[in-house]
Write a protein that holds these residues in place. Structure first.
Motif, PDB file in Angstrom:
ATOM      1  N   GLY A  66       0.860  -1.172   0.000  1.00 47.90           N
ATOM      2  CA  GLY A  66       0.000   0.000   0.000  1.00 47.90           C
ATOM      3  C   GLY A  66       0.898   1.224   0.000  1.00 47.90           C
ATOM      4  N   GLY A  67       0.518   2.236   0.790  1.00 45.79           N
ATOM      5  CA  GLY A  67       1.294   3.482   0.807  1.00 45.79           C
ATOM      6  C   GLY A  67       2.367   3.487   1.879  1.00 45.79           C
ATOM      7  N   VAL A  68       2.077   4.090   3.013  1.00 44.30           N
ATOM      8  CA  VAL A  68       3.114   4.420   3.996  1.00 44.30           C
ATOM      9  C   VAL A  68       3.922   3.210   4.487  1.00 44.30           C
TER      10      VAL A  68
ATOM     11  N   ALA B  96       5.560   1.206   1.609  1.00 46.60           N
ATOM     12  CA  ALA B  96       6.646   1.968   0.958  1.00 46.60           C
ATOM     13  C   ALA B  96       7.906   1.956   1.822  1.00 46.60           C
ATOM     14  N   ARG B  97       7.740   2.075   3.137  1.00 47.19           N
ATOM     15  CA  ARG B  97       8.922   2.028   4.022  1.00 47.19           C
ATOM     16  C   ARG B  97       9.625   0.690   3.859  1.00 47.19           C
ATOM     17  N   PHE B  98       8.842  -0.381   3.811  1.00 44.51           N
ATOM     18  CA  PHE B  98       9.432  -1.721   3.729  1.00 44.51           C
ATOM     19  C   PHE B  98      10.119  -1.937   2.373  1.00 44.51           C
TER      20      PHE B  98
ATOM     21  N   PRO C  31       4.116  -4.306   5.526  1.00 43.92           N
ATOM     22  CA  PRO C  31       3.264  -4.014   6.689  1.00 43.92           C
ATOM     23  C   PRO C  31       2.221  -2.962   6.340  1.00 43.92           C
ATOM     24  N   SER C  32       1.325  -3.355   5.453  1.00 44.01           N
ATOM     25  CA  SER C  32       0.260  -2.470   4.970  1.00 44.01           C
ATOM     26  C   SER C  32      -1.061  -2.894   5.584  1.00 44.01           C
ATOM     27  N   ASN C  33      -2.048  -2.028   5.462  1.00 38.70           N
ATOM     28  CA  ASN C  33      -3.386  -2.334   5.957  1.00 38.70           C
ATOM     29  C   ASN C  33      -3.978  -3.478   5.110  1.00 38.70           C
ATOM     30  N   PRO C  34      -4.263  -4.655   5.722  1.00 37.13           N
ATOM     31  CA  PRO C  34      -4.750  -5.794   4.920  1.00 37.13           C
ATOM     32  C   PRO C  34      -6.045  -5.489   4.174  1.00 37.13           C
TER      33      PRO C  34
ATOM     34  N   VAL D 202      -7.619  -2.444   3.239  1.00 37.62           N
ATOM     35  CA  VAL D 202      -7.742  -1.408   2.206  1.00 37.62           C
ATOM     36  C   VAL D 202      -6.489  -1.268   1.338  1.00 37.62           C
ATOM     37  N   SER D 203      -5.386  -1.916   1.712  1.00 35.81           N
ATOM     38  CA  SER D 203      -4.182  -1.812   0.875  1.00 35.81           C
ATOM     39  C   SER D 203      -3.832  -3.128   0.186  1.00 35.81           C
ATOM     40  N   ILE D 204      -4.037  -4.257   0.859  1.00 33.82           N
ATOM     41  CA  ILE D 204      -3.612  -5.547   0.283  1.00 33.82           C
ATOM     42  C   ILE D 204      -4.785  -6.306  -0.351  1.00 33.82           C
TER      43      ILE D 204
ATOM     44  N   SER E 267       3.857  -7.881   9.742  1.00 33.54           N
ATOM     45  CA  SER E 267       2.665  -7.330  10.397  1.00 33.54           C
ATOM     46  C   SER E 267       2.736  -5.806  10.501  1.00 33.54           C
ATOM     47  N   PRO E 268       1.622  -5.132  10.203  1.00 33.06           N
ATOM     48  CA  PRO E 268       1.566  -3.674  10.377  1.00 33.06           C
ATOM     49  C   PRO E 268       1.236  -3.276  11.821  1.00 33.06           C
ATOM     50  N   LEU E 269       1.056  -4.277  12.692  1.00 39.53           N
ATOM     51  CA  LEU E 269       0.686  -3.978  14.082  1.00 39.53           C
ATOM     52  C   LEU E 269       1.877  -4.179  15.012  1.00 39.53           C
TER      53      LEU E 269
ATOM     54  N   ALA F 286      -1.700   0.043  15.233  1.00 42.37           N
ATOM     55  CA  ALA F 286      -1.054   0.414  13.972  1.00 42.37           C
ATOM     56  C   ALA F 286      -0.025   1.502  14.253  1.00 42.37           C
ATOM     57  N   VAL F 287       1.058   1.503  13.476  1.00 49.51           N
ATOM     58  CA  VAL F 287       2.056   2.571  13.621  1.00 49.51           C
ATOM     59  C   VAL F 287       1.441   3.897  13.154  1.00 49.51           C
ATOM     60  N   LYS F 288       0.599   3.813  12.146  1.00 49.49           N
ATOM     61  CA  LYS F 288      -0.056   4.997  11.591  1.00 49.49           C
ATOM     62  C   LYS F 288      -1.364   4.541  10.950  1.00 49.49           C
TER      63      LYS F 288
ATOM     64  N   ASN G 164      12.364  -6.417  15.722  1.00 47.06           N
ATOM     65  CA  ASN G 164      11.871  -5.034  15.774  1.00 47.06           C
ATOM     66  C   ASN G 164      11.304  -4.659  14.402  1.00 47.06           C
ATOM     67  N   THR G 165      10.014  -4.441  14.324  1.00 43.91           N
ATOM     68  CA  THR G 165       9.384  -4.159  13.027  1.00 43.91           C
ATOM     69  C   THR G 165       9.084  -2.676  12.824  1.00 43.91           C
ATOM     70  N   LEU G 166       9.546  -1.833  13.761  1.00 44.01           N
ATOM     71  CA  LEU G 166       9.333  -0.392  13.595  1.00 44.01           C
ATOM     72  C   LEU G 166      10.438   0.190  12.712  1.00 44.01           C
ATOM     73  N   MET G 167      10.053   0.891  11.642  1.00 41.10           N
ATOM     74  CA  MET G 167      11.041   1.450  10.701  1.00 41.10           C
ATOM     75  C   MET G 167      11.104   2.962  10.850  1.00 41.10           C
ATOM     76  N   ARG G 168      11.987   3.419  11.750  1.00 44.05           N
ATOM     77  CA  ARG G 168      12.093   4.864  11.976  1.00 44.05           C
ATOM     78  C   ARG G 168      12.980   5.536  10.941  1.00 44.05           C
TER      79      ARG G 168
HETATM   80  P1  GDP Z   1      -1.601   3.629   3.334  1.00 44.24           P
HETATM   81  O1  GDP Z   1      -2.586   3.307   4.408  1.00 44.24           O
HETATM   82  O2  GDP Z   1      -2.167   3.675   1.969  1.00 44.24           O
HETATM   83  O3  GDP Z   1      -0.707   4.768   3.641  1.00 44.24           O
HETATM   84  O4  GDP Z   1      -0.580   2.423   3.214  1.00 44.24           O
HETATM   85  P2  GDP Z   1      -0.235   1.141   4.041  1.00 44.24           P
HETATM   86  O5  GDP Z   1      -1.446   0.295   4.234  1.00 44.24           O
HETATM   87  O6  GDP Z   1       0.933   0.522   3.332  1.00 44.24           O
HETATM   88  O7  GDP Z   1       0.297   1.756   5.401  1.00 44.24           O
HETATM   89  C1  GDP Z   1      -0.452   1.808   6.582  1.00 44.24           C
HETATM   90  C2  GDP Z   1       0.046   0.747   7.547  1.00 44.24           C
HETATM   91  O8  GDP Z   1       1.465   0.861   7.667  1.00 44.24           O
HETATM   92  C3  GDP Z   1      -0.504   0.934   8.945  1.00 44.24           C
HETATM   93  O9  GDP Z   1      -1.315  -0.165   9.270  1.00 44.24           O
HETATM   94  C4  GDP Z   1       0.749   1.017   9.831  1.00 44.24           C
HETATM   95  O10 GDP Z   1       0.642   0.284  11.036  1.00 44.24           O
HETATM   96  C5  GDP Z   1       1.826   0.443   8.960  1.00 44.24           C
HETATM   97  N1  GDP Z   1       3.154   0.975   9.239  1.00 44.24           N
HETATM   98  C6  GDP Z   1       3.591   2.234   9.026  1.00 44.24           C
HETATM   99  N2  GDP Z   1       4.887   2.360   9.443  1.00 44.24           N
HETATM  100  C7  GDP Z   1       5.247   1.148   9.941  1.00 44.24           C
HETATM  101  C8  GDP Z   1       6.446   0.629  10.543  1.00 44.24           C
HETATM  102  O11 GDP Z   1       7.456   1.321  10.708  1.00 44.24           O
HETATM  103  N3  GDP Z   1       6.431  -0.676  10.929  1.00 44.24           N
HETATM  104  C9  GDP Z   1       5.329  -1.493  10.761  1.00 44.24           C
HETATM  105  N4  GDP Z   1       5.416  -2.764  11.168  1.00 44.24           N
HETATM  106  N5  GDP Z   1       4.184  -1.031  10.217  1.00 44.24           N
HETATM  107  C10 GDP Z   1       4.141   0.259   9.809  1.00 44.24           C
END
Ligand code: GDP
Length: 301
Positions: free
Chosen positions: A8-10, A13-15, A192-195, A197-199, A221-223, A228-230, A278-282
């Motif tokens: 998905g997006g955020v 994209a980080r991953f 780690p995208s939202n299952p 709405v993104s996947i 996992s995005p959790l 959620a991180v965001k 550690n799954t947090l990507m700072r």
């Molecule tokens: P968007 O919702 O379209 O921007 O795109 P995504 O679904 O790819 O991104 C949202 C998800 O990214 C959220 O569920 C966050 O928890 C997850 N996320 C964002 N940053 C991180 C991170 O650093 N680590 C992990 N594990 N999840 C992250």
């Protein structure tokens, strides 16, 4: 090794930015959700494609997670003054992407072709593919608000818990490039995208579940700690899955094709092969480390 990443997006994209640090460009193909795409100011906007492209190009605003760094908003403010809708923040540099995409689509190019052209011009090495060439808009059914377009749900209403995610139906065919990438890869990684709405908009395209079942699929996992991180994922999970937000619900959601899951320390799912890390990507180091560890784990699993 050929790796396909679904994004998905955020979070995605980080991953994939991390994956691009450890794989060569010809080893990585990113398939990106286009369910959030929409028209605004007469322009075709593909938010997730752009977030992935800007991230891989090193042009993204890493603090907010979307849009361009060093951005200005002169056009937005001028349009606001003229009475145009200004709720969706498009920056001046970012606008060139939407103008170019819209121009090329109107000339008859496919979204896949336009994306390839934009990525090449921005110096992106890996292949980035929209999940399909036809629009497949995601909408959400929210109690008290009714059925909302994706951006209205996320930006205007700030992602209230929906009772249903309505993926564009009938689903268009995935592009030939998407099919070929999955058929020809050694490994599929779900970022780690939202299952929901993104996947899901990607994996529910015709034939994709079958293709994924024939490949080793590992998700991140995005959790973290059930949150959620965001974004609104944790708040969506109870009403959509009937479960508390957590990795069990993520694993169950992907059960048709998931082989293993990467989770935060102490958050493994009983009965499923998990990597705890550690799954947090700072920063970029976190992204690279998580990508390296995930690849090593996925190859051994
Ligand atoms: P968007 O919702 O379209 O921007 O795109 P995504 O679904 O790819 O991104 C949202 C998800 O990214 C959220 O569920 C966050 O928890 C997850 N996320 C964002 N940053 C991180 C991170 O650093 N680590 C992990 N594990 N999840 C992250």
């Amino acid at each position: 090794m050929k790796v396909v990443a679904l994004s998905g997006g955020v979070g995605g994209a980080r991953f994939v930015h991390g994956l691009a640090q450890v794989l060569s460009p010809d080893e990585l193909t990113v398939i990106v959700n286009t369910g959030d795409d929409f028209e605004h100011w007469g322009l075709w906007i593909s938010p997730d494609l752009d977030t992935v492209m800007y991230s891989l190009a090193g042009l993204g605003d890493e603090v907010q997670g979307w849009g361009r760094k060093d951005e200005s908003f002169v056009t937005l403010e001028e349009l606001r003054r003229l009475g145009a809708p200004a709720w969706f923040r498009l920056g001046d540099r970012d606008l060139s992407t939407h103008l170019f995409r819209t121009m090329r689509l109107r000339e008859g190019a496919s979204l896949t072709e336009v994306t390839t052209s934009l990525c090449r011009s921005n110096g992106v090495g890996p292949t980035v593919l929209p999940m399909c060439d036809a629009p497949r808009p995601t909408r959400l059914d929210v109690p008290g608000l009714g059925v909302l377009d994706f951006q209205s749900w996320l930006v205007t209403h700030r992602g209230p818990a929906p009772t249903a995610v309505l993926l564009g139906s009938p689903a268009p065919e995935p592009s030939p490039a998407v099919r070929e990438a999955i058929e020809g890869c050694d490994l599929v990684l779900i970022g780690p995208s939202n299952p929901y709405v993104s996947i899901d908009p990607i994996t529910t395209l015709p034939g994709l579940t079958d293709l994924l079942q024939a490949r080793p699929v590992v998700a991140v996992s995005p959790l973290i700690g059930g949150r959620a991180v965001k974004g609104p994922l944790a708040e969506m999970m109870p009403s959509l899955s009937g479960r508390q937000a957590g990795n069990e619900a993520i694993a169950s959601h992907y059960r048709a094709f998931l082989r293993a899951l990467v989770v935060a320390p102490g958050e493994a799912v009983p009965g499923l092969v998990c990597l705890e890390t550690n799954t947090l990507m700072r920063d970029l180091d976190d992204r690279r480390r998580l990508a390296e560890e995930t690849l090593r784990f996925a190859v051994q699993t």
